[in-house]
Design a protein around this motif. Sequence first.
Motif, mmCIF file in Angstrom:
data_model
loop_
_atom_site.group_PDB
_atom_site.id
_atom_site.type_symbol
_atom_site.label_atom_id
_atom_site.label_comp_id
_atom_site.label_asym_id
_atom_site.label_seq_id
_atom_site.Cartn_x
_atom_site.Cartn_y
_atom_site.Cartn_z
ATOM 1 N N GLU A 278 0.840 -1.202 0.000
ATOM 2 C CA GLU A 278 0.000 0.000 0.000
ATOM 3 C C GLU A 278 0.872 1.249 0.000
ATOM 4 O O GLU A 278 2.072 1.184 0.262
ATOM 5 C CB GLU A 278 -0.913 0.023 1.235
ATOM 6 N N ALA A 279 0.242 2.384 -0.260
ATOM 7 C CA ALA A 279 0.966 3.658 -0.220
ATOM 8 C C ALA A 279 1.047 4.180 1.212
ATOM 9 O O ALA A 279 1.677 5.185 1.476
ATOM 10 C CB ALA A 279 0.275 4.685 -1.116
ATOM 11 N N ARG A 280 0.397 3.471 2.108
ATOM 12 C CA ARG A 280 0.411 3.835 3.534
ATOM 13 C C ARG A 280 0.951 2.649 4.332
ATOM 14 O O ARG A 280 1.046 1.535 3.818
ATOM 15 C CB ARG A 280 -1.008 4.166 4.020
ATOM 16 N N PHE A 281 1.288 2.909 5.590
ATOM 17 C CA PHE A 281 1.802 1.841 6.440
ATOM 18 C C PHE A 281 0.668 0.907 6.869
ATOM 19 O O PHE A 281 -0.406 1.351 7.262
ATOM 20 C CB PHE A 281 2.480 2.429 7.681
ATOM 21 N N VAL A 282 0.904 -0.402 6.753
ATOM 22 C CA VAL A 282 -0.059 -1.412 7.200
ATOM 23 C C VAL A 282 0.626 -2.272 8.249
ATOM 24 O O VAL A 282 1.684 -2.849 7.997
ATOM 25 C CB VAL A 282 -0.543 -2.291 6.034
ATOM 26 N N GLU A 283 0.020 -2.342 9.427
ATOM 27 C CA GLU A 283 0.655 -3.081 10.528
ATOM 28 C C GLU A 283 0.420 -4.581 10.415
ATOM 29 O O GLU A 283 1.312 -5.382 10.658
ATOM 30 C CB GLU A 283 0.116 -2.565 11.861
ATOM 31 N N ASP A 284 -0.800 -4.972 10.008
ATOM 32 C CA ASP A 284 -1.143 -6.393 9.975
ATOM 33 C C ASP A 284 -1.774 -6.750 8.625
ATOM 34 O O ASP A 284 -2.776 -6.158 8.228
ATOM 35 C CB ASP A 284 -2.128 -6.698 11.116
ATOM 36 N N PHE A 285 -1.173 -7.736 7.932
ATOM 37 C CA PHE A 285 -1.668 -8.141 6.608
ATOM 38 C C PHE A 285 -2.544 -9.384 6.649
ATOM 39 O O PHE A 285 -2.894 -9.919 5.596
ATOM 40 C CB PHE A 285 -0.485 -8.411 5.664
ATOM 41 N N THR A 286 -2.905 -9.840 7.835
ATOM 42 C CA THR A 286 -3.637 -11.098 7.977
ATOM 43 C C THR A 286 -4.863 -11.180 7.073
ATOM 44 O O THR A 286 -5.091 -12.194 6.403
ATOM 45 C CB THR A 286 -4.073 -11.307 9.450
ATOM 46 N N ASP A 287 -5.652 -10.121 7.042
ATOM 47 C CA ASP A 287 -6.902 -10.182 6.272
ATOM 48 C C ASP A 287 -6.700 -10.002 4.763
ATOM 49 O O ASP A 287 -7.678 -9.970 4.002
ATOM 50 C CB ASP A 287 -7.912 -9.151 6.790
ATOM 51 N N TYR A 288 -5.456 -9.909 4.320
ATOM 52 C CA TYR A 288 -5.198 -9.775 2.880
ATOM 53 C C TYR A 288 -5.276 -11.130 2.161
ATOM 54 O O TYR A 288 -5.459 -11.178 0.943
ATOM 55 C CB TYR A 288 -3.817 -9.150 2.630
ATOM 56 N N LYS A 289 -5.109 -12.227 2.892
ATOM 57 C CA LYS A 289 -5.142 -13.548 2.261
ATOM 58 C C LYS A 289 -6.501 -13.789 1.619
ATOM 59 O O LYS A 289 -7.548 -13.596 2.230
ATOM 60 C CB LYS A 289 -4.859 -14.634 3.294
ATOM 61 N N GLY A 290 -6.471 -14.186 0.343
ATOM 62 C CA GLY A 290 -7.714 -14.424 -0.396
ATOM 63 C C GLY A 290 -8.223 -13.207 -1.147
ATOM 64 O O GLY A 290 -9.108 -13.319 -2.002
#
Length: 379
Positions: A133-145
Amino acid sequence: MSEEMNQVEVRNFEVGDRIKGQVTKVEEKQVIVNIEASKLDGIIPISELSSIHVEKANDVVAEGDELDLEVTKVEEDALILSKRKVDAEKAWDELEKKFVSGEVFEAEIKDVVKGGLVVDLGVRGFVPASLVEARFVEDFTDYKGRTLTFKIVELDKEKNRLILSHRAVIEEEKGKHKLDLLQTLHAGQVLDGTVQRITDFGAFVDIGGIDGLVHISQLSHEHVEKPSDVVEEGQKVRVKVLSVDRDNERISLSIKETLPGPWASIGEKAPKGSVLTGVVKRLVSYGAFVELYPGVEGLVHISQISHKHIATPHEVLKEGQEVQVKVLEVNEQDQRLSLSIKELEEKESEFPTDYELPEESKGFQLGEMIGDQLKNLKK
């Protein structure tokens, strides 16, 4: 088919051969396929199903699927096959075209790993956390799928290295939108925006994908010491476009111009005849300017300062002094107020207080005057 016949069939194949097969059975760690144009079965180990890690074979294939495969090993009575190698070879050709052209494409996130995301494009594609992302993301867990748009930013077939970026797509779209917006913006437009950043000299406001500067002098009708005194990050504001510099992509904005001016409805705030308290701001030869409200000053003409004759306003007033004034005239259109201090002061006695008795009366005593009067009465 007998084991002997199987062995004969197997000897017809060599490592590297390309064949087609139909899935007849999906087991937990391998897949059985029937090889086209023969009665021979082949085995695809789970590690050869995909370029990315697979937990269960049925996550990738199902019974009845037709697959393009490559022979990786010829055993006495069986063939060991790979789907992964065929997919990868096809994929590299397509990926190289996408890389050269800068094409944007969609792909599903197959896994979340330390440092980023994994995508299956026939070969393993990796999206570093900084390029998601163009911003900081702390947790990518929900990106799966999830399915995201990507561009290839690095490709090395020899090292089996494929780096993807979703951030590049976002920034490219933002850049196009910014250019489109710059073309449509013009001085005088009034827009809604969000305060993005505050500096010592003003505030940057996002007006829909592009930032403009509200200089500190354009934040308020009142004097502003620090921009943070009047606005905060994330605040929704209304702004007016003052100027657009398309070549340098600079936009000057004003919040002040969208706010009611200090003289708006002055006739209601300072009606004729009203008595108000103000502060002397400036003294000039012909009078004094008194501030009644921030940005609103009225003139007390020298003739309206005092009942006494004064040569200059400095004789009775000083800058910063608080005074009471009476409103004589109001002109909202021309932004003029005529004020009077004199009208709130009592007029001095008609007779001078420093009057002296005539010279001939001096030395005359009250007792002597009464004594004379008594003598006259006795006569």
